[in-house]
Design a protein around this motif. Structure first.
Motif, short mmCIF file in Angstrom:
data_model
loop_
_atom_site.label_atom_id
_atom_site.label_comp_id
_atom_site.label_asym_id
_atom_site.label_seq_id
_atom_site.Cartn_x
_atom_site.Cartn_y
_atom_site.Cartn_z
N PRO A 672 0.84 -1.20 0.00
CA PRO A 672 0.00 0.00 0.00
C PRO A 672 0.87 1.25 0.00
CG PRO A 672 -0.50 -1.39 1.92
CD PRO A 672 0.62 -2.06 1.17
N ASP A 673 2.00 1.14 0.66
CA ASP A 673 2.96 2.23 0.76
C ASP A 673 3.39 2.71 -0.63
OD1 ASP A 673 5.00 3.86 1.68
OD2 ASP A 673 6.41 2.22 2.00
N LEU A 674 3.82 1.77 -1.49
CA LEU A 674 4.29 2.18 -2.82
C LEU A 674 3.14 2.66 -3.69
CD1 LEU A 674 7.01 -0.42 -3.85
CD2 LEU A 674 7.28 1.89 -2.97
N LEU A 675 1.98 2.03 -3.54
CA LEU A 675 0.83 2.47 -4.35
C LEU A 675 0.47 3.90 -4.00
CD1 LEU A 675 -1.54 -0.66 -4.35
CD2 LEU A 675 0.09 0.06 -6.10
N HIS A 676 0.49 4.18 -2.71
CA HIS A 676 0.11 5.53 -2.27
C HIS A 676 1.13 6.55 -2.74
CE1 HIS A 676 -1.17 8.82 0.32
NE2 HIS A 676 -2.30 8.15 0.51
N ARG A 677 2.41 6.20 -2.57
CA ARG A 677 3.47 7.11 -3.01
C ARG A 677 3.36 7.42 -4.49
NH1 ARG A 677 9.33 5.11 -1.23
NH2 ARG A 677 8.68 3.82 0.51
N GLY A 678 3.11 6.35 -5.29
CA GLY A 678 3.01 6.53 -6.74
C GLY A 678 1.85 7.45 -7.08
N TRP A 679 0.77 7.28 -6.34
CA TRP A 679 -0.44 8.08 -6.58
C TRP A 679 -0.16 9.57 -6.33
CZ3 TRP A 679 -4.76 8.58 -2.45
CH2 TRP A 679 -5.89 9.17 -2.99
N THR A 680 0.43 9.87 -5.20
CA THR A 680 0.70 11.28 -4.89
C THR A 680 1.80 11.85 -5.80
OG1 THR A 680 2.11 10.58 -3.08
CG2 THR A 680 -0.12 11.23 -2.51
N HIS A 695 0.73 3.74 -10.94
CA HIS A 695 0.49 2.30 -11.02
C HIS A 695 -0.90 1.96 -10.48
CE1 HIS A 695 1.34 -1.90 -11.29
NE2 HIS A 695 1.32 -2.09 -9.99
N VAL A 696 -1.25 2.56 -9.36
CA VAL A 696 -2.54 2.20 -8.76
C VAL A 696 -3.69 2.73 -9.62
CG1 VAL A 696 -2.70 4.23 -7.21
CG2 VAL A 696 -3.80 2.09 -6.57
N GLU A 697 -3.51 3.87 -10.25
CA GLU A 697 -4.56 4.38 -11.14
C GLU A 697 -4.74 3.45 -12.34
OE1 GLU A 697 -4.40 9.21 -10.71
OE2 GLU A 697 -2.54 8.16 -11.22
N GLN A 698 -3.62 2.96 -12.86
CA GLN A 698 -3.72 2.04 -14.00
C GLN A 698 -4.43 0.76 -13.59
OE1 GLN A 698 0.17 1.40 -15.69
NE2 GLN A 698 0.55 3.58 -15.83
N LEU A 699 -4.06 0.26 -12.42
CA LEU A 699 -4.68 -0.99 -11.97
C LEU A 699 -6.19 -0.81 -11.81
CD1 LEU A 699 -2.13 -2.12 -9.19
CD2 LEU A 699 -2.63 -3.35 -11.33
N LEU A 700 -6.59 0.23 -11.11
CA LEU A 700 -7.99 0.37 -10.76
C LEU A 700 -8.83 0.86 -11.94
CD1 LEU A 700 -7.75 1.78 -7.11
CD2 LEU A 700 -8.29 -0.55 -7.85
N SER A 701 -8.19 1.46 -12.93
CA SER A 701 -8.99 1.93 -14.05
C SER A 701 -9.39 0.77 -14.97
CB SER A 701 -8.30 3.05 -14.81
OG SER A 701 -7.05 2.60 -15.26
N ALA A 702 -8.91 -0.43 -14.67
CA ALA A 702 -9.41 -1.60 -15.38
C ALA A 702 -10.87 -1.86 -15.01
CB ALA A 702 -8.55 -2.82 -15.06
N LEU A 703 -11.28 -1.36 -13.88
CA LEU A 703 -12.65 -1.58 -13.39
C LEU A 703 -13.55 -0.43 -13.83
CD1 LEU A 703 -11.68 -2.42 -9.69
CD2 LEU A 703 -12.17 -4.08 -11.52
N GLY A 724 -10.20 3.53 -2.39
CA GLY A 724 -11.45 4.05 -2.94
C GLY A 724 -11.33 5.49 -3.42
N GLY A 725 -10.37 6.21 -2.85
CA GLY A 725 -10.22 7.62 -3.21
C GLY A 725 -9.49 7.84 -4.53
N VAL A 726 -8.85 6.78 -5.04
CA VAL A 726 -8.00 6.96 -6.23
C VAL A 726 -8.83 7.33 -7.45
CG1 VAL A 726 -6.38 5.80 -7.78
CG2 VAL A 726 -6.23 5.41 -5.31
N ILE A 727 -9.90 6.54 -7.66
CA ILE A 727 -10.75 6.84 -8.82
C ILE A 727 -12.15 7.25 -8.36
CG2 ILE A 727 -11.89 5.65 -10.78
CD1 ILE A 727 -9.24 4.41 -11.41
N GLY A 728 -12.39 7.04 -7.10
CA GLY A 728 -13.72 7.37 -6.57
C GLY A 728 -14.62 6.14 -6.52
N GLN A 729 -13.99 4.97 -6.44
CA GLN A 729 -14.78 3.74 -6.35
C GLN A 729 -15.20 3.51 -4.90
OE1 GLN A 729 -11.53 1.87 -8.22
NE2 GLN A 729 -12.53 1.73 -10.22
N ARG A 730 -16.28 2.74 -4.74
CA ARG A 730 -16.79 2.51 -3.38
C ARG A 730 -16.02 1.36 -2.73
NH1 ARG A 730 -21.30 0.44 -4.15
NH2 ARG A 730 -20.74 0.13 -6.32
N VAL A 731 -15.88 1.44 -1.43
CA VAL A 731 -15.05 0.45 -0.73
C VAL A 731 -15.81 -0.15 0.45
CG1 VAL A 731 -12.97 0.13 0.67
CG2 VAL A 731 -12.90 1.63 -1.30
N ALA A 732 -15.65 -1.45 0.58
CA ALA A 732 -16.08 -2.12 1.82
C ALA A 732 -14.81 -2.65 2.46
CB ALA A 732 -17.04 -3.26 1.52
#
Ligand SMILES: Cc1ncc(C[n+]2csc(CCOP(=O)(O)OP(=O)(O)O)c2C)c(N)n1
Ligand SMILES: [Mg+2]
Length: 772
Positions: A672-680, A695-703, A724-732
């Motif tokens: 999660p650390d690297l995904l978050h860093r890449g995002w910011t 990287h995380v945006e690419q991964l989640l934009s597949a959905l 959930g905040g990356v693209i605005g997807q809902r999270v449980a």
């Protein structure tokens, strides 16, 4: 070193004065002269500096050898800068910008200051203790043939007396005693004042006893030469002086000669008469200010007398704020001289207005030659030392085979295989653990490579032919440094070993193991190690509630969040052995890369079925923070996002839910650390005009943009819920919010809602908006 010539003492005294002036002026300039951009207090510690200018003059201009390394008391940072200014290795601009952006730092910083700083300081106690571990690393390198005798040095810590209350100092000296540590000088600025007030009298001489019992020599520098002579001539005066409490003595130092006279008359009557007759108020105050830590002759003598390798504690008595108008005042810690007081000090020191920055301003022509010659002779450590990087070839690290494996067992296997294969990397690895070597699976490595001790230590159980899986003999060729339980020591050991490339020119690959929850015990030391850019691999295992019956108190929840907020440390949490092998290989590269960092691996004792790979595409993703373990269909409306040991539950839930949720994806998060860093980082790059998806945006934009994510980790749910905040997807979010109950894995997973049923329920909830 030869006894210094008599003139050198005079030059040293002048340098003491110069340091007192320059440090006070640097702080004054930042607070009263420089324009303020924000109206905030800048601060600085003129009193803490004045306390140890003589000590530091004696050290830097007389006692230090070229290989010696020093950790400077944080609040004496301006004195260190003044020393380098005199040596020509610090600029006036940096001093003028003291505590400003890019200027001389508030506290000595290895990474941010432009002068050579051997050890950063700031969080009191840590800078002291790291010198002990650095000395151990020096011995380690010498024993392994990587450091010549001529390149060895002494490790010096300059300590505030209140720092002695930090428990990590005692953890360190206990460890040092076990390892027969040497070549240490710890010099206490014994001004008997802390931040808030004067210090408690009850600890008087107790510190000495503690150090002595750990094998240290204690040198007390209580009186300067003049005061010692005066007290020797007047036994009643000596007894009187020694009865004064810390607060009384400080108050008298502050009040000055007239108050001293009155107090002596009141307390000693006629017995004080001869002394009082010989001194006016000014000389009386000067006499009683002649404490050991301000007396150049005493300091030089003491340093010259301790040139063997016995670890030595110097208790140098001083006055906080010596020579300044608030000397001895209990509130002087952050006290700043006002412009009028500063002008008076300038006059008294013979500094002309406008010439405040002139290095040797006020030094008379006769003395100047001697001072300049002394400075010239002392040009030690002027340049930043070259750092050793990219020095070792890192081989590919193969994943251990086996259908079912835990990441902890795989870690042990990887190290064993490395050891057996041999080679330079294996030789440069040094492992260390605070009494959890065996239970974190380092045992096989230690059996191969042995414990490190300067003096051999026999394995008595082996000699007695008592069966044991663990060899426990030590030699100076050993590669494992076994520590006692204190986790602070682990992190300081890793910090010191992780700086070996910088300090000694030979990069080591330090690996430290501990149980994941106990990271919190040594957290400040871990932060300290990262702040200094020490490089190491931290292996934390077991972790989470997945340790099952091993104990509720050992369950860890928040280390992934700690890592998320810790610069200089990358968190990886593998599920499978092949991921782990890739991460370890990468971590070694990062240790040896100038732009690299340290790595924290959060491992588990749970053996899980390994996945079958059809290609190697997962690898880059795993190293970047995550990859699709089960690819989603384009625009899929849901995914399970799982990390680490709970992957079997995630896979099982994926199998179960897939028929109902077409195209369901399963994202394996490895960091999660690297995904978050890449995002910011991508976000700030966008602000600079560079458009790229992280990287995380690419991964989640597949959905689908409104897809639902069920996140699950054996950790605080917030470790993944932010996705959930990356693209605005809902999270449980699923994860651990409570802890402390022992149990079997099925019981615990059910109770803490980490099981398949929880995933199914969470998925149902998150999919509801799609279905209604
Ligand atoms: C771990 C930590 N806690 C608190 C502080 C705040 N602090 C800075 S200096 C200090 C004590 C100062 O006393 P001493 O060590 O005796 O130094 P002196 O200024 O008297 O030489 C404290 C509590 C700190 N820097 N680090
Ligand atoms: Mg103090």
């Amino acid at each position: 070193m030869l006894k210094p010539a008599a003139t050198d003492i005079e030059s040293l005294k002048i340098l003491d004065e110069r340091l007192r002036w320059l440090s006070a002026w640097t702080i004054h300039h930042a607070n009263h002269v420089r324009d303020s951009a924000d109206g905030l207090k800048v601060g600085g510690h003129q009193a803490s500096c004045a306390s140890m200018t003589a000590i530091m003059a004696a050290l830097y201009f007389h006692a230090l050898g070229e290989n010696d390394r020093v950790a400077v008391k944080p609040h004496a940072g301006p004195v260190l800068h003044a020393i380098h200014y005199l040596l020509g290795s610090q600029s006036r601009e940096a001093l003028e910008n003291f505590r400003g952006f890019g200027g001389a730092q508030s506290y000595p910083s290895r990474t941010k200051d432009c002068i050579p700083v051997d050890f950063s300081t700031g969080s009191v106690g840590l800078g002291v203790a790291i010198t002990l571990f650095a000395s151990l690393v020096q011995d380690y390198l010498t024993a392994h043939g990587w450091l010549d005798e001529k390149d060895r040095g002494r490790f010096v810590a300059l300590i505030g007396d209140a720092e002695l209350d930090e428990g990590n100092i005692y953890e360190a000296i206990i460890e040092g005693a076990k390892h027969d540590v040497r070549n240490l000088w710890w010099i206490v600025d014994y001004n008997r004042q802390s931040l808030d007030a004067t210090s408690a009298d009850r600890m008087f001489e107790r510190f000495d006893e503690i150090f002595r019992s750990c094998g240290w020599r204690v040198v007390e520098l209580r009186y300067g030469k003049r005061l010692a002579a005066a007290l020797a001539a007047h036994p009643k005066l000596k007894a009187w002086f020694e009865r004064l409490s810390n607060a009384e003595l400080s108050a008298l130092h502050y009040q000055g000669g007239a108050a001293l006279r009155a107090r002596l008359q009141a307390d000693l009557g006629k017995a004080a008469a001869p002394l009082l007759k010989d001194h006016d108020d000014t000389s009386l105050a000067a006499l009683f200010s002649d404490l050991g830590g301000h007396c150049m002759e005493s300091l030089v003598e003491a340093f010259d007398g301790a040139r063997d390798d016995v670890p030595t504690l110097f208790m140098a008595w001083t006055i906080k704020g010596y020579g300044l108008p608030f000397a001895g005042h209990k509130d002087n810690h952050a006290g700043l001289m006002n412009p009028t007081q500063m002008a008076a000090l300038r006059e008294a020191m013979g500094v002309r207005e406008g010439e405040e920055w002139a290095p040797l301003e006020g030094v008379g022509d006769n003395a100047r030659t001697g001072v300049e010659a002394l400075i010239e002779r002392s040009r030690i450590g002027r340049d930043k030392r070259a750092r050793a990087f990219a020095s070792v070839a890192i081989p590919a690290i193969a994943a251990p085979t086996g259908e079912e494996q835990s990441t902890q067992a795989a870690f042990g296997r990887i190290l064993l295989d490395l050891s057996k294969a041999g080679g330079e990397l294996a030789d440069r690895i040094v492992t260390t653990s605070p009494d959890v070597t065996v239970s974190t699976n380092l045992g096989a490595w230690v059996n191969q490579r042995g414990l490190f001790r300067r003096e051999p230590m026999a394995d008595v159980f082996a000699q007695e032919k008592i069966a044991s899986a663990q060899k426990w003999s030590a030699a100076n060729s050993g590669q494992h440094i076994e520590l006692g339980i204190a986790e602070n020591n682990l992190f300081l050991m890793l910090a010191a070993a992780g700086l070996a490339g910088d300090q000694f020119g030979t990069r080591l690959f330090p690996i430290g193991t501990l149980y994941d929850p106990f990271i919190a015990r040594g957290l400040d030391a871990l932060n300290y190690a990262c702040y200094q850019d020490a490089r190491f691999l931290l292996v934390a295992t077991p972790s989470g509630i997945t340790l099952g019956g091993e104990g509720g108190a050992h369950q860890s929840i928040n280390p992934p969040l700690i890592a998320l907020g810790q610069p200089g440390l990358r968190h990886y949490e593998p599920a499978f052995a092949d991921e782990l092998a890739a991460m370890i290989e990468h971590a070694f590269r990062l240790i040896d890369d100038p732009a690299g960092e340290s790595t924290y691996l959060r491992l588990s004792t749970r053996a899980i079925r390994q996945v079958e790979r059809t290609d190697e595409r997962w690898r880059d993703g795993a190293l970047a923070g995550g990859y699709w373990l089960r690819e989603p269909a384009p625009g899929a409306e849901a995914a399970i996002v799982a990390m680490g040991a709970v992957m079997p539950e995630a896979l099982a839930a994926w199998e179960e839910l897939s028929p109902d949720v077409p195209g369901l994806g399963l994202l394996a998060v490895t960091s999660p650390d690297l995904l978050h860093r890449g995002w910011t980082a991508a976000q700030s790059a966008r602000w600079d005009g560079e458009r790229r998806a992280s990287h995380v945006e690419q991964l989640l934009s597949a959905l689908a943009p409104a897809a639902g994510l069920v996140t699950i980790a054996d950790a605080a749910p917030a470790s993944l819920s932010w996705l959930g905040g990356v693209i605005g997807q809902r999270v449980a979010p699923l994860g651990i919010e409570k802890f402390g109950q022992t149990g079997s894995l099925p019981d615990l997973y059910a109770a803490y809602r980490l099981d398949g049923a929880a995933i199914t329920e969470a998925a149902a909830e998150i999919l509801l908006p799609f279905r209604t």
